[in-house]
Design a protein around this motif. Structure first.
Motif, short mmCIF file in Angstrom:
data_model
loop_
_atom_site.label_atom_id
_atom_site.label_comp_id
_atom_site.label_asym_id
_atom_site.label_seq_id
_atom_site.Cartn_x
_atom_site.Cartn_y
_atom_site.Cartn_z
N MET A 93 -9.14 1.92 4.79
CA MET A 93 -7.85 1.46 4.28
C MET A 93 -7.13 0.63 5.33
N HIS A 94 -6.53 -0.46 4.85
CA HIS A 94 -5.77 -1.34 5.73
C HIS A 94 -4.49 -1.75 5.02
N ASN A 95 -3.39 -1.77 5.72
CA ASN A 95 -2.13 -2.23 5.14
C ASN A 95 -1.97 -3.71 5.49
N LEU A 96 -2.28 -4.56 4.53
CA LEU A 96 -2.21 -6.01 4.73
C LEU A 96 -0.92 -6.60 4.18
N GLY A 97 -0.10 -5.75 3.57
CA GLY A 97 1.09 -6.26 2.88
C GLY A 97 0.68 -6.80 1.52
N ALA A 98 1.60 -6.87 0.60
CA ALA A 98 1.29 -7.26 -0.77
C ALA A 98 0.66 -8.65 -0.86
N LYS A 99 1.22 -9.61 -0.14
CA LYS A 99 0.68 -10.97 -0.19
C LYS A 99 -0.70 -11.03 0.45
N GLY A 100 -0.89 -10.35 1.57
CA GLY A 100 -2.17 -10.34 2.26
C GLY A 100 -3.29 -9.77 1.42
N VAL A 101 -3.01 -8.72 0.66
CA VAL A 101 -4.03 -8.10 -0.18
C VAL A 101 -4.48 -9.06 -1.27
N LEU A 155 6.94 9.75 3.05
CA LEU A 155 5.74 8.97 3.33
C LEU A 155 5.62 7.77 2.39
N VAL A 156 5.94 7.98 1.13
CA VAL A 156 5.87 6.89 0.16
C VAL A 156 6.88 5.81 0.52
N HIS A 157 8.09 6.21 0.85
CA HIS A 157 9.13 5.23 1.19
C HIS A 157 8.71 4.43 2.42
N GLU A 158 8.22 5.12 3.46
CA GLU A 158 7.80 4.44 4.69
C GLU A 158 6.62 3.49 4.44
N ALA A 159 5.64 3.94 3.66
CA ALA A 159 4.45 3.13 3.41
C ALA A 159 4.79 1.86 2.62
N TYR A 160 5.70 1.95 1.66
CA TYR A 160 5.97 0.80 0.81
C TYR A 160 7.05 -0.11 1.38
N ILE A 161 7.83 0.39 2.31
CA ILE A 161 8.75 -0.50 3.02
C ILE A 161 7.94 -1.47 3.87
N LYS A 162 6.84 -0.98 4.46
CA LYS A 162 6.00 -1.81 5.33
C LYS A 162 5.16 -2.82 4.56
N SER A 163 4.91 -2.57 3.27
CA SER A 163 3.99 -3.45 2.54
C SER A 163 4.72 -4.64 1.94
#
Length: 192
Positions: A119-127, A184-192
């Motif tokens: 799993m990698h957090n690339l951000g919405a545009k990056g994905v 955790l959900v709030h933190e994860a989706y703020i970053k994406s």
């Protein structure tokens, strides 16, 4: 990175199958015109943690079990997936043993499926850009197929899938995940 879904099987004696059948659901069909039994099988799910089920099926004389060990361990499979293979198998087999009694040592079960995730957090545009680029990539002489918000490369032995986990959870289980792990959900989706 780590293990998500694991599928295992183990051959059972007819007597042991009958004991386990007592806790499963029997499904069958009969052709009323000829009274011929078309099929009969037993299925069941063991309740796991946080909307997780351990699937039980028979394949011939083998008991097949399958579940997301990440969901059993964490209550979700978004991140922090188990990395220890033996501990993951022990977790799955232990849940089955707790319900049906001892069946076999974890080292005696046959492996039928392994979902290993990176799993990698690339951000919405990056994905979306990354997945779009994969549509034109060749991978080990395999043809790329698209499905929904992802792509996959099938083969007889294994399939590689690439997709956006955020989209999957937003569509299927975001509310459950948000209610159980709001910080955790709030933190994860703020970053994406």
């Amino acid at each position: 990175m780590g293990y998500d879904t694991i599928g295992l099987s183990y051959p059972l004696t007819p007597e042991r199958m009958e004991q386990i059948n007592q806790k499963l659901i029997k499904k069958s069909a009969v052709d009323n015109a000829t009274a011929e039994q078309l099929y009969e099988f037993f299925v069941g799910d063991l309740e796991g943690s946080f909307d997780n089920r351990i699937s039980l099926r028979y394949r011939g004389d083998e008991l097949c079990i399958e579940a997301s060990v990440a969901k059993i361990k964490n209550g979700h499979n978004c991140f922090d997936t188990p990395q220890d293979w033996l501990a993951s198998v022990e977790l799955l087999v232990g849940a089955v043993h707790a319900e049906f009694g001892y069946i076999a040592d974890v080292t005696q079960w046959n492996v039928r499926r392994i979902d290993y995730v990176l799993m990698h957090n690339l951000g919405a545009k990056g994905v979306s850009e990354y997945l779009a680029s994969l549509l034109f990539a060749d991978f080990l002489r395999r043809k790329c197929h698209s499905y929904g918000d992802g792509v996959y490369y099938p083969s007889r032995a294994y399939t590689l899938k690439f997709y956006c986990k955020h989209t999957e959870y937003k569509k299927n289980s975001f509310k459950k995940l948000e209610n159980r792990f709001p910080e955790l959900v709030h933190e994860a989706y703020i970053k994406s």
